[in-house]
Design a protein around this motif. Structure first.
Motif, PDB file in Angstrom:
ATOM      1  N   LEU A   1     -16.741  35.457   6.121  1.00  0.00           N
ATOM      2  CA  LEU A   1     -17.813  35.823   5.199  1.00  0.00           C
ATOM      3  C   LEU A   1     -18.731  34.663   4.833  1.00  0.00           C
ATOM      4  O   LEU A   1     -19.642  34.825   4.022  1.00  0.00           O
ATOM      5  CB  LEU A   1     -17.216  36.424   3.920  1.00  0.00           C
ATOM      6  CG  LEU A   1     -16.319  37.655   4.112  1.00  0.00           C
ATOM      7  CD1 LEU A   1     -15.835  38.154   2.752  1.00  0.00           C
ATOM      8  CD2 LEU A   1     -17.058  38.765   4.853  1.00  0.00           C
ATOM      9  N   GLY A   2     -18.510  33.491   5.416  1.00  0.00           N
ATOM     10  CA  GLY A   2     -19.398  32.368   5.168  1.00  0.00           C
ATOM     11  C   GLY A   2     -18.876  31.364   4.168  1.00  0.00           C
ATOM     12  O   GLY A   2     -17.706  31.370   3.787  1.00  0.00           O
ATOM     13  N   ALA A   3     -19.784  30.488   3.696  1.00  0.00           N
ATOM     14  CA  ALA A   3     -19.413  29.383   2.817  1.00  0.00           C
ATOM     15  C   ALA A   3     -19.211  29.856   1.382  1.00  0.00           C
ATOM     16  O   ALA A   3     -19.800  30.838   0.934  1.00  0.00           O
ATOM     17  CB  ALA A   3     -20.490  28.306   2.859  1.00  0.00           C
ATOM     18  N   ASP A   4     -18.361  29.117   0.649  1.00  0.00           N
ATOM     19  CA  ASP A   4     -18.092  29.398  -0.753  1.00  0.00           C
ATOM     20  C   ASP A   4     -17.701  28.076  -1.408  1.00  0.00           C
ATOM     21  O   ASP A   4     -17.568  27.042  -0.732  1.00  0.00           O
ATOM     22  CB  ASP A   4     -16.977  30.438  -0.889  1.00  0.00           C
ATOM     23  CG  ASP A   4     -16.948  31.112  -2.247  1.00  0.00           C
ATOM     24  OD1 ASP A   4     -17.820  30.789  -3.086  1.00  0.00           O
ATOM     25  OD2 ASP A   4     -16.053  31.943  -2.493  1.00  0.00           O
ATOM     26  N   SER A   5     -17.517  28.096  -2.727  1.00  0.00           N
ATOM     27  CA  SER A   5     -17.128  26.884  -3.440  1.00  0.00           C
ATOM     28  C   SER A   5     -16.256  27.264  -4.628  1.00  0.00           C
ATOM     29  O   SER A   5     -16.565  28.211  -5.355  1.00  0.00           O
ATOM     30  CB  SER A   5     -18.368  26.138  -3.926  1.00  0.00           C
ATOM     31  OG  SER A   5     -18.011  24.998  -4.684  1.00  0.00           O
ATOM     32  N   VAL A   6     -15.157  26.521  -4.818  1.00  0.00           N
ATOM     33  CA  VAL A   6     -14.280  26.696  -5.976  1.00  0.00           C
ATOM     34  C   VAL A   6     -13.957  25.306  -6.516  1.00  0.00           C
ATOM     35  O   VAL A   6     -13.564  24.420  -5.754  1.00  0.00           O
ATOM     36  CB  VAL A   6     -12.966  27.424  -5.598  1.00  0.00           C
ATOM     37  CG1 VAL A   6     -12.087  27.593  -6.840  1.00  0.00           C
ATOM     38  CG2 VAL A   6     -13.251  28.779  -4.968  1.00  0.00           C
TER      39      VAL A   6
END
Length: 244
Positions: free
Chosen positions: A122-127
């Motif tokens: 689903l692509g890039a993310d950030s946590v």
């Protein structure tokens, strides 16, 4: 048996990977459904052990893969339940034998089509400001979205064997989870956010609030003093005898 199912599902939702140093992840759990216990969750993992402390459920899980045993720690009742992997396997086999005659139609109604796992990028993310990649894993009615930090790894060795030994469940649910383990085990990185829907009304999110790779203190692996210890394996066997 419900308590043991909760133990198994907690390990699944943690999304184990392979090989790394000690790791501690503090998370916040929100959502609804049978397994959603809102509150703080702390997961400790080293090369041979895992502990999951769940504030909302007031229940901890301590798993010793090296000795093939796990403990459920009930802080409300002050009881420690011990179950060996061998006892769990035998109990699950007995349940599978009893459920063998269940019509496939019933299984499909409960869990959907569990013959195939679908994995979508689903692509890039950030946590926590950490770069992640988002993945959706679907099987039957269950959908799990994971935001994986590829810079981290869990230290558990022989993931497939450890998970299949501890989390074996009977019938359609067992088939679904077995395929789910295999798919998640092939993903790289540690999930810092998971969102699970579709299983028995579940809609649960677990999101990391802190990550540490510092050595885990030995006291974390100690069982609480003064708690009553129960042989969960013996209880399961006696329960299965009563069903014959």
């Amino acid at each position: 048996m419900r308590r043991l199912t909760l133990v198994a599902l907690s390990a699944i939702l943690a999304g184990f990977s392979l090989l790394g140093g000690d790791l501690t992840i503090t998370s916040h759990v929100t959502g609804k459904g049978r397994f959603a216990k809102e509150g703080t969750q702390v997961q400790y993992v080293d090369a041979t052990r895992m502990r999951m402390n769940q504030e909302g459920a007031r229940t901890d899980t301590l798993v010793d893969y090296g000795h093939e045993v796990f403990y459920t720690i009930d802080h409300t009742k002050k009881v420690v339940t011990k179950v060996t992997f061998k006892d769990m396997q035998e109990a699950m086999q007995a349940m599978e034998d009893q459920m063998a005659a269940m019509p496939e139609m019933v299984t499909r109604m409960m869990f959907g089509d569990t013959t195939e796992v679908k994995v979508e990028q689903l692509g890039a993310d950030s946590v926590l400001g950490r770069p992640c990649r988002k993945v959706r894993v679907s099987i039957g009615k269950m959908v799990e979205e994971l935001s994986l930090d590829p810079s981290l790894q869990f230290p558990i060795r022989d993931y497939a064997k450890a998970m299949s030994m501890m989390n074996r469940m009977p019938g359609g649910m067992g088939a679904m989870f077995k395929r789910l383990y295999q798919a998640i085990g092939q993903l790289k990185g540690v999930p810092l956010r998971t969102h699970v829907t579709g299983l028995m009304g579940m809609d649960m999110t677990t999101e990391a609030t802190a990550v540490s790779t510092a050595p885990i203190p030995g006291s974390v692996w100690a069982l609480p003093a003064g708690y009553k210890e129960v042989d969960g394996g013996k209880e399961m066997k006696e329960s299965m005898k009563g069903r014959h």
